[in-house]
Design an enzyme around this catalytic site. Structure first.
Site, PDB file in Angstrom:
ATOM      1  N   ASP A  47      40.142  66.211  76.016  1.00 24.77           N
ATOM      2  CA  ASP A  47      40.526  66.208  74.593  1.00 24.77           C
ATOM      3  C   ASP A  47      39.496  66.942  73.737  1.00 24.77           C
ATOM      4  OD1 ASP A  47      41.098  62.674  75.098  1.00 24.77           O
ATOM      5  OD2 ASP A  47      42.376  64.381  75.632  1.00 24.77           O
ATOM      6  N   GLU A 223      51.652  64.663  71.088  1.00 25.74           N
ATOM      7  CA  GLU A 223      50.328  64.212  70.632  1.00 25.74           C
ATOM      8  C   GLU A 223      49.385  65.400  70.538  1.00 25.74           C
ATOM      9  OE1 GLU A 223      49.106  61.455  73.687  1.00 25.74           O
ATOM     10  OE2 GLU A 223      48.524  63.069  75.042  1.00 25.74           O
TER      11      GLU A 223
END
Ligand code: AHR
Length: 466
Positions: A47, A223
């Site tokens: 991420d 997301e």
């Protein structure tokens, strides 16, 4: 209280240094500038948010496998992030709120201070994920004092994560993923102006709900929004499906002059724009961010694994490594993500001088000059002996260009030609000299090695690197 993790793995640098003949380890920015940009850039940081701040540093933050702390590192160069010291700027409490999983941080400079946005669960309810903000007293994000500012207020008290902030036409925008009551998905994407670091300026617009087959594999997920504003458009890349090899990127697009709060302003890519690649050995590429390299060229940052099959829950497999590669554009100005480039030096494209839009390209066994799929035109300059380079097509790892009887073909690494890279013979770009003295060049679309005795030949043997 900031602490510094022990020196991160220098495996990558040693490998790079050994291959390139560097002695010792790159410690400071100067030495780091000599280090090549090699994937994976940082192991076990998922991420990842990488951005170049106004202070000239590249900052990196991301999820750690333990999901228990927030870390930041910075470097004057992208390559330097591999070996930069990593500061732990916050650790979750052992009890109560924010004592659960800590996910997907993003560092933002807002109103004259560093703010860290991140998703956190609670002790005992680690998946009760909400978005929180820390604020730093002090200008140095790695050594300043961080304290909890609070929880971001969204319209629903539900699972929300992966927030990002961008600025466009004088508005500070907040984009995030959230589960909306009444919609049977894990998460959708939302957008709203940010009024204060913790509050929205108006109710959000729902940008996308995962409904397409490539968005709902394992879990129904949209997301990790990441924003890129280029060529008169606002692009939002986002991640979809389960975090295993099915994880991939989709793309939302709006005209830069459109009303971003109108659902009708946004179009969704019908197919994913970035997926796993068995050719390059990168699986589950996603949760991206965007930055620029030291020459101002767009760079895609993402995580991915080196293997497809995962034992147990992918969320607890630690090997989503941070990777980067340059981002290119199609003729219509939309980003061309290509394929995840795989381990090793990040690839380049080589366009013969005077042939704009044509590139050195390898498609299967065919070596030529022309257009075609981006991935066929990306080759990495693998460090060879004595500073020479092997030109390795990203779709043919372990192979390289080889010269046989003046003709250039593709062959296994141990048979590949080690070219001496020199300043472009036509005064710009680069040229590649073969051991026999001739230069990599092209004739009628074929790639050959030959002399470069006249202006035309020198031009044909000169490649512009992008
Ligand atoms: O890596 C932890 C979480 O997993 C991230 O917040 C999300 O993008 C992914 O699904």
């Amino acid at each position: 209280m900031t602490t510094f993790d022990p020196q991160p793995s220098r495996r990558i640098l040693l490998a790079g240094a050994g291959a390139l003949g560097f002695s010792g380890l790159a410690g400071g920015a100067q030495a780091a500038q000599a280090a090549p940009l090699v994937n994976p850039v940082v192991r076990q940081r998922a991420d990842a948010q990488v951005f170049k701040h106004a202070d000239g540093y590249y900052y990196l933050t991301g999820s750690v496998p333990e999901y228990d702390r927030l870390v930041v590192r910075r470097s004057r160069t992208l390559a330097g992030l591999s070996t930069a010291q990593e500061a732990v700027i916050w650790r979750r409490p052992t009890e109560g709120k924010l004592g659960g999983y800590i996910w997907a941080p993003e560092l933002h400079w807002l109103d004259g201070a560093w703010h860290m946005y991140f998703a956190a669960g609670d002790k005992g309810q680690p998946f009760r994920i909400r978005t929180y903000v820390l604020r730093c007293e002090g200008r140095n994000a790695l050594t300043g004092t961080w304290s909890l500012l609070g929880e971001v207020q969204t319209p629903w008290d539900s699972f929300n994560l992966d927030s990002t902030i961008f600025h466009h036409k004088g508005v500070r925008w907040f984009c995030w993923a959230q589960k909306e009551p009444g919609i049977e998905t894990n998460s959708n994407l939302y957008l709203a102006p940010l009024a204060t670091p913790l509050t929205l300026g108006r109710p959000p617009v729902r940008l996308t709900v995962p409904t397409l087959d490539w968005e709902v594999r394992g879990f129904k997920v949209a997301e990790a929004p990441a924003v890129l504003i280029r060529n008169g458009r606002v692009f939002i890349a986002y991640s979809a499906s389960a975090t295993d090899d099915r994880y991939c990127l989709g793309l939302l697009t709006a005209d830069a002059d459109a009303d971003l709060m109108a659902q009708g302003s946004w179009t969704k890519s019908p197919a994913p724009v970035f997926v796993s690649s068995s050719e390059t050995g990168v699986w589950g590429p996603g949760h991206n961010s965007f930055t620029v390299d030291e020459q101002g060229r767009d760079v895609l940052v993402f995580h991915g694994r080196d293997y497809k099959v995962i034992k147990g829950n992918p969320l607890f497999d630690p090997n989503r490594h941070t990777r980067v590669q340059r981002l290119y554009y199609k003729p219509d100005g939309t980003p061309d993500f290509g394929v995840p480039a795989g381990a090793g030096e990040i690839p380049d494209r080589f366009s013969p001088l005077g042939r704009p839009g044509a590139f050195l390209r390898v498609d299967g066994e065919a070596v030529g000059v022309g257009g075609g799929a981006l991935a066929t035109t990306q080759l990495r300059q693998k460090a060879g002996a004595g500073g020479a380079v092997i030109l390795e097509p990203i779709l043919r790892p372990g192979h390289g260009l080889k010269v046989e009887g003046g003709v250039v073909a593709i062959g296994p690494g141990d048979k590949a030609t080690a070219f001496k890279r020199v300043k472009g013979l036509a005064g710009k770009g680069v040229s590649f000299q073969a051991p026999g003295g001739g230069y990599l060049t092209h004739r009628d679309g074929a790639v050959v090695v030959g002399p470069a005795r006249d202006v035309g030949a020198r031009k044909a043997a000169t490649f512009l690197v992008s």
